[in-house]
Design an enzyme around this catalytic site. Structure first.
Site, mmCIF file in Angstrom:
data_model
loop_
_atom_site.group_PDB
_atom_site.id
_atom_site.type_symbol
_atom_site.label_atom_id
_atom_site.label_comp_id
_atom_site.label_asym_id
_atom_site.label_seq_id
_atom_site.Cartn_x
_atom_site.Cartn_y
_atom_site.Cartn_z
ATOM 1 N N LYS A 162 -138.611 33.623 -32.075
ATOM 2 C CA LYS A 162 -137.904 34.775 -31.499
ATOM 3 C C LYS A 162 -138.003 34.750 -29.963
ATOM 4 C CE LYS A 162 -135.730 38.751 -31.246
ATOM 5 N NZ LYS A 162 -135.860 39.294 -29.942
ATOM 6 N N SER A 212 -133.857 40.053 -34.518
ATOM 7 C CA SER A 212 -132.887 40.106 -33.425
ATOM 8 C C SER A 212 -131.596 40.767 -33.875
ATOM 9 C CB SER A 212 -132.569 38.698 -32.921
ATOM 10 O OG SER A 212 -131.580 38.783 -31.907
ATOM 11 N N GLU A 254 -131.219 33.402 -24.834
ATOM 12 C CA GLU A 254 -130.393 34.600 -24.555
ATOM 13 C C GLU A 254 -130.340 34.861 -23.041
ATOM 14 O OE1 GLU A 254 -131.449 38.209 -26.943
ATOM 15 O OE2 GLU A 254 -131.800 39.149 -25.006
ATOM 16 N N HIS A 270 -135.565 32.255 -28.809
ATOM 17 C CA HIS A 270 -134.237 32.867 -28.966
ATOM 18 C C HIS A 270 -133.927 33.700 -27.718
ATOM 19 C CE1 HIS A 270 -131.875 36.503 -29.746
ATOM 20 N NE2 HIS A 270 -131.144 35.782 -30.583
ATOM 21 N N ASN A 271 -134.906 34.493 -27.306
ATOM 22 C CA ASN A 271 -134.688 35.356 -26.147
ATOM 23 C C ASN A 271 -134.570 34.557 -24.859
ATOM 24 O OD1 ASN A 271 -134.993 37.372 -28.044
ATOM 25 N ND2 ASN A 271 -136.149 38.695 -26.680
HETATM 26 C C1 6PG Z 1 -132.626 40.812 -29.625
HETATM 27 C C2 6PG Z 1 -132.918 41.138 -28.189
HETATM 28 C C3 6PG Z 1 -133.977 42.182 -28.130
HETATM 29 C C4 6PG Z 1 -134.077 42.887 -26.805
HETATM 30 C C5 6PG Z 1 -134.743 42.068 -25.771
HETATM 31 C C6 6PG Z 1 -134.197 42.300 -24.401
HETATM 32 O O1 6PG Z 1 -132.774 39.647 -29.966
HETATM 33 O O2 6PG Z 1 -132.269 41.729 -30.366
HETATM 34 O O3 6PG Z 1 -133.339 39.999 -27.509
HETATM 35 O O4 6PG Z 1 -135.169 41.584 -28.550
HETATM 36 O O5 6PG Z 1 -132.852 43.331 -26.390
HETATM 37 O O6 6PG Z 1 -136.078 42.455 -25.831
HETATM 38 O O7 6PG Z 1 -135.105 41.746 -23.549
HETATM 39 P P1 6PG Z 1 -135.193 42.062 -22.031
HETATM 40 O O8 6PG Z 1 -135.442 43.533 -21.887
HETATM 41 O O9 6PG Z 1 -136.328 41.229 -21.585
HETATM 42 O O10 6PG Z 1 -133.868 41.675 -21.470
#
Ligand code: 6PG
Length: 477
Positions: free
Chosen positions: A184, A130, A191, A187-188
């Site tokens: 991960k 990430s 996010e 985490h997302n």
């Molecule tokens: C990270 C981000 C990265 C990416 C996501 C965005 O941790 O660096 O989360 O993995 O920006 O894939 O996801 P979406 O396109 O689903 O918003």
């Protein structure tokens, strides 16, 4: 020639940045890309790092350039392409070699890939990375899943390139097979919730109080100095400050309100539902993105219903801003509590022994949700490792008691004014349900028993599990 410590396939944006980071930290790296010109271009632009990079034109040369057992990072689009790449590589590899998928893979695919290699002498690492482009180049947060022995082979390189928090590398081995990609994914999911809650507060300021992007930039800038200090609040201020070079208007005002999503948020929700763990703030954030994409339908509905005419029942000023800040903070606690609860359930379900304090620790820097707040979570899980939920740890229950009245005021006021705050409201009702010893599911049980004789347990423990429902009972059995 000195052999490379590691190899990398896929010189797209993330792969190229990761390779430069690896080289810059003094590790020799072999690189390969399906399109040879890309490899040449990458090498040509590598400047002073060239002597740490071995550009390879064929898979044979690439594999031969790496010190066995060979760790090979695969940084290509998630999905079928990864399987094809694995199959293509396999014939050239030997015992102990480690293929490392560093993309945003679904952890279930990672588990399947792991299984498929079980009878070979090759192994696999599913590695969550990430931090976006910048993180890959200068220090990402790295979540590793695979055998502990395979991690030992790559630990030195990975810890050298990871972000550091107070000197600690944000990289760790989290468990077998899919553990890294699962963490991960969550985490997302967090996010998504973090971003959605910020967007909801932005909506209250913009649509409830008519604040301009510039005014809001100052608000988020102030909040970034306090308890909300984090990368996402920092970039929100920057986003609100940017001007569109074409129209001269605030950039954010020129962007269509349709959010993209590539799947990790949705996977977080699917997995949480599979395990029966509520992650309502994350669910609300995923649903909000889906609803955002229905732009045409929303515009048509606005024509029919108009917008709520009631205004936000509070006036703009320091008290309101304090409430919004604390509401965002309380909502954030809810989202993180849910994310960690999902990981805790998955740890048992998949036999991973996920180390919660370590996860919080490696999220403190490098990743998208990095913040001071994660240091508090690290401490809470270190001090109370068996806590059923983050919200009942002493530190977080105190923080929640302080911030919850603000979350309640903001959610009720926003709802009264017709301003959608689905993630904040979900965090609030999650908490209100979680802290209520006697809920309302007795009614659900009675209904289930009425129409289907599904039975219930009694509060007095008596051995009687069906109601005397009278006429109509059993109609839906
Ligand atoms: C990270 C981000 C990265 C990416 C996501 C965005 O941790 O660096 O989360 O993995 O920006 O894939 O996801 P979406 O396109 O689903 O918003």
């Amino acid at each position: 020639m000195e052999q490379a410590e590691i190899g990398l396939i896929g010189l797209g944006v993330m792969g190229a940045n990761l390779a430069l980071n690896i080289a810059e930290k003094g590790n020799k790296i072999a690189v390969f890309n399906r399109t040879v010109e890309k490899t040449h271009e990458f090498f040509k632009d590598a400047g002073a790092l060239k002597d740490k990079i071995i550009p390879c034109e064929t898979i044979e040369d690439f594999v031969a350039a790496i010190r066995p057992p060979r760790p090979i990072i695969i940084m290509i689009k998630a999905g079928e392409a990864v399987d094809q790449q694995i199959e293509h590589l396999k014939p050239y590899l030997s015992s102990g070699d480690i293929m490392i998928d560093a993309g945003n893979a679904n952890f279930r695919d990672t588990m399947a890939r792991f299984d498929r290699l079980k009878d070979t002498e090759l192994t696999f690492i599913g590695m969550g990375v990430s931090g976006g482009e910048e993180g890959a180049r200068h220090g990402p947060s790295i979540m590793v899943g695979g055998t502990e022995a395979s991690y030992k082979r790559v630990e030195k390189v990975l810890t050298s390139i990871a972000a550091k928090y107070d000197g600690d590398p944000c990289c760790a081995w989290l468990g077998e097979n899919g553990a890294g990609h699962f963490v991960k994914t969550i985490h997302n999911g967090i996010e998504y919730a973090d971003m959605q809650m910020i967007a909801e507060i932005y909506g209250v300021l913009r649509d409830g109080f008519g604040k301009t992007a510039g005014e809001m930039a100052d608000v988020f800038g102030d909040w970034n100095k306090g308890r909300l200090n984090s990368y996402l609040i920092e970039i929100t201020e920057k986003v609100l400050s940017a001007a569109d070079p074409i129209s001269g208007k605030p950039m954010v005002d020129m962007i269509l309100d349709k959010a993209g999503q590539k799947g990790t948020g949705k996977w977080s929700v699917i997995e949480s539902q599979q395990m029966g763990i509520p992650a309502t703030a994350i669910e609300a954030a995923v649903a909000a993105r889906s609803l955002s994409s229905m732009k045409g339908e929303r515009e048509a509905a606005e024509k029919i219903f108009g917008l709520e005419s009631a205004s936000y029942p509070a006036s703009y000023g320091p008290d309101l801003l304090k409430d919004l800040e604390l509401a965002l903070f309380a909502g954030k606690i809810g989202a993180y509590a849910q994310g960690f609860a999902v990981m805790s359930a998955a740890s048992k379900e998949f036999d991973w022994s996920l180390p919660m304090p370590v996860i919080a620790k490696i999220w403190r820097a490098g990743c998208i949700i990095r913040s001071q707040f994660l240091d508090e979570i690290t401490k809470a899980f270190t001090e109370t490792p068996d806590a059923a939920n983050l919200v009942v740890t002493p530190a977080f229950s105190d923080m929640l008691k302080e911030s919850l009245p603000s979350l309640r005021r903001v959610v009720t006021a926003a709802l009264a004014a017709g301003l959608p705050v689905p993630a904040l409201a979900s965090a609030l009702t999650y908490f209100d349900s979680y802290r209520r010893g006697r809920g309302t599911a007795n009614m659900i049980q009675a209904q289930r028993d009425f129409f289907g004789a599904h039975g219930f347990d009694r509060v007095d423990g008596a051995d009687s599990h069906h109601g005397p429902w009278g006429s109509g009972a059993g109609a839906g059995a």
